[in-house]
Write a protein that holds these residues in place. Structure first.
Motif, PDB file in Angstrom:
ATOM      1  N   LEU A 109       0.790  -1.226   0.000  1.00 48.61           N
ATOM      2  CA  LEU A 109       0.000   0.000   0.000  1.00 48.61           C
ATOM      3  C   LEU A 109       0.825   1.280   0.000  1.00 48.61           C
ATOM      4  O   LEU A 109       0.280   2.350  -0.272  1.00 48.61           O
ATOM      5  CB  LEU A 109      -0.928   0.016   1.225  1.00 48.61           C
ATOM      6  CG  LEU A 109      -1.923  -1.144   1.344  1.00 48.61           C
ATOM      7  CD1 LEU A 109      -2.746  -1.002   2.616  1.00 48.61           C
ATOM      8  CD2 LEU A 109      -2.831  -1.211   0.121  1.00 48.61           C
ATOM      9  N   TRP A 130      -4.305   9.460   2.260  1.00 51.82           N
ATOM     10  CA  TRP A 130      -4.497   8.015   2.408  1.00 51.82           C
ATOM     11  C   TRP A 130      -3.159   7.296   2.612  1.00 51.82           C
ATOM     12  O   TRP A 130      -3.045   6.406   3.457  1.00 51.82           O
ATOM     13  CB  TRP A 130      -5.192   7.475   1.162  1.00 51.82           C
ATOM     14  CG  TRP A 130      -5.245   5.978   1.123  1.00 51.82           C
ATOM     15  CD1 TRP A 130      -6.143   5.159   1.736  1.00 51.82           C
ATOM     16  CD2 TRP A 130      -4.325   5.114   0.444  1.00 51.82           C
ATOM     17  NE1 TRP A 130      -5.849   3.847   1.479  1.00 51.82           N
ATOM     18  CE2 TRP A 130      -4.740   3.788   0.687  1.00 51.82           C
ATOM     19  CE3 TRP A 130      -3.205   5.335  -0.362  1.00 51.82           C
ATOM     20  CZ2 TRP A 130      -4.067   2.688   0.156  1.00 51.82           C
ATOM     21  CZ3 TRP A 130      -2.534   4.243  -0.872  1.00 51.82           C
ATOM     22  CH2 TRP A 130      -2.965   2.936  -0.621  1.00 51.82           C
ATOM     23  N   TYR A 131      -2.146   7.672   1.846  1.00 51.32           N
ATOM     24  CA  TYR A 131      -0.815   7.074   1.966  1.00 51.32           C
ATOM     25  C   TYR A 131      -0.253   7.293   3.367  1.00 51.32           C
ATOM     26  O   TYR A 131       0.266   6.358   3.994  1.00 51.32           O
ATOM     27  CB  TYR A 131       0.107   7.687   0.915  1.00 51.32           C
ATOM     28  CG  TYR A 131       1.551   7.241   0.970  1.00 51.32           C
ATOM     29  CD1 TYR A 131       2.019   6.257   0.116  1.00 51.32           C
ATOM     30  CD2 TYR A 131       2.454   7.823   1.857  1.00 51.32           C
ATOM     31  CE1 TYR A 131       3.348   5.851   0.150  1.00 51.32           C
ATOM     32  CE2 TYR A 131       3.773   7.426   1.899  1.00 51.32           C
ATOM     33  CZ  TYR A 131       4.221   6.446   1.042  1.00 51.32           C
ATOM     34  OH  TYR A 131       5.530   6.045   1.085  1.00 51.32           O
ATOM     35  N   ALA A 168      -2.316   5.090   5.948  1.00 48.37           N
ATOM     36  CA  ALA A 168      -2.104   3.646   5.821  1.00 48.37           C
ATOM     37  C   ALA A 168      -0.712   3.239   6.286  1.00 48.37           C
ATOM     38  O   ALA A 168      -0.542   2.240   7.003  1.00 48.37           O
ATOM     39  CB  ALA A 168      -2.324   3.216   4.368  1.00 48.37           C
ATOM     40  N   CYS A 224       0.087   0.852   9.652  1.00 51.76           N
ATOM     41  CA  CYS A 224       0.811  -0.419   9.575  1.00 51.76           C
ATOM     42  C   CYS A 224       2.160  -0.354  10.283  1.00 51.76           C
ATOM     43  O   CYS A 224       2.595  -1.336  10.902  1.00 51.76           O
ATOM     44  CB  CYS A 224       0.999  -0.822   8.114  1.00 51.76           C
ATOM     45  SG  CYS A 224      -0.543  -1.155   7.235  1.00 51.76           S
TER      46      CYS A 224
END
Length: 405
Positions: A93, A116-117, A120, A124
């Motif tokens: 991702l 979003w990057y 995410a 994680c």
């Protein structure tokens, strides 16, 4: 709508790379250029390509081994799978988008893609850090427990996995709702929390993130593995040669774990603090990309340290390459029993049992006559058990020593 502040009026609060790109076009339009030279972008792209490829291969291989061999499906190995899944998600991702941005010299998926990057990858990455802390605590608590670990009890590990994701969400969702925000990072080929905004809102979030998502996991890891090493040293009076070998092996593993944790994440944390509290322009785009790349290398290093240096996984890996059943060995027992499970130090409760300790030492292939002698104040109980129906199987000698002061 969740957006990042990238207007020219915000140049006082953002890094020079962002301000330079704002004059060429808005981030959402995809024309934002990085501050790196073409050579610099190429070097970053090569590093990210290496990290993404090997991180993907290593973590996929871990998942294949876990699914292929039932003997690996123990509770603590499930926690290792959680680490591999979080690292694999980063490789899928995140890394491809920053790699593509580096090859093109500009961010490619727009403003919302940047948010979003950042979310995410932060989610994680924190899951991986918290899982490493949970793993160290599980090994420590298993070693110190007064009873043998139940290799079929997945409840505690499942709670640890759920906690790692919930804890990470607690610290990565706030920027989506106004406590700080996600935006371009460094030269603009990656996105993360905005480290450079000098507002109280942003600074308070970064301080909390640094303490609870970097320092706290590190302290848990150091404390738990430190206690593990301390327990190993305590058996040196019972079987010095076995203890010395075990101590050296575990010490090597602990040093490697702690050093890799610091190498991957400490530069990133220092860079974030310097960008937050230092004067504008202190952290250049060229300098800020190095800690970001180092943090991503954890996706490659974690499987090597926590899985392939594990004899249980390594035997299964050899068996997978040779298309045969894995060789049986002591390490193929439940991995909930940590390497020091053979000896356990337990401090009892109450004033009478405060100084009582229990050591269990398994000596394979040694006759009963070679059992080490204890002091006069100790009363040894020797239990010799032979393997059934075989004369050439090793003799297992369990030595239990009690001492009260």
């Amino acid at each position: 709508m969740i957006v990042s502040n990238v207007s020219l009026s915000g140049c006082a609060d953002f890094n020079s790379a962002l301000c330079a790109g704002a004059g060429e076009g808005h981030l959402g339009g995809g024309s934002y250029r990085t501050a790196l030279t073409p050579t610099g972008n190429l070097v970053v792209a090569v590093c990210l390509g290496f990290i993404g490829t090997f991180g993907l291969i290593n973590n996929l291989l871990v998942l294949v081994l876990f699914c292929r061999y039932k003997m690996l499906r123990s509770p603590i190995n499930l926690l290792l799978m959680n680490i591999s899944i979080s690292d694999l998600l980063v490789c899928v991702l995140g890394t491809p988008f920053s790699f593509a941005a580096s090859t093109q010299g500009r961010w490619l998926i727009g403003e919302r893609g940047c948010v979003w990057y950042g979310f995410a990858n932060s989610l994680c990455g924190i899951v991986s850090l918290i899982s490493l802390a949970v793993l160290s605590y599980e090994r420590y608590s298993t070693m110190m427990a007064p009873t043998e670990a139940d290799s079929s009890n997945y409840r505690k590990i499942s709670l640890g996995i759920i906690m790692s994701w919930a804890y990470s969400l607690i610290w990565t969702l706030p920027p989506l709702f106004g406590w700080s925000h996600y935006g371009p990072e460094g030269p603009g080929t990656t996105c993360s929390v905005d480290w450079t905004a000098k507002t109280a809102n942003n600074i308070s979030y970064i301080i909390c993130l640094f303490i609870f998502c970097l320092i706290v996991p590190f302290l848990v890891i150091v404390f738990c593995y430190g206690k593990l090493l301390s327990a190993i040293r305590q058996v040196s009076g019972i079987n010095a040669s076995m203890s010395r070998k075990r101590e050296q092996r575990v010490l090597f593993m602990v040093v490697i774990m702690v050093m890799c944790y610091l190498i991957c994440w400490l530069p990133y944390g220092i860079m974030a603090l310097l960008a937050t509290f230092g004067p504008p322009g202190l952290v250049t785009p060229e300098a800020s990309i190095i800690p970001s790349v180092l943090a991503k290398t954890s996706t490659v290093i974690n499987p090597v340290i926590y899985v392939f240096m594990n004899k249980q996984f390594y035997r299964c890996f050899q068996a997978l390459l040779q298309c045969e059943a894995p060789r049986r060995g002591s390490s193929l027992k439940s991995s909930s029993k940590v390497p020091t499970k053979a000896m356990r130090g337990i401090a009892g409760t109450g004033p009478r049992r405060t100084n009582e300790f229990l050591f269990m030492v398994a000596s394979l292939g040694q006759p009963a006559a070679t059992v080490p002698r204890l002091g006069l104040s100790c009363e040894p109980t020797i239990d010799i058990t032979k393997a059934p129906s075989s004369d050439n199987k090793p003799v297992v000698v369990s030595l239990v020593a009690h001492r009260e002061c």
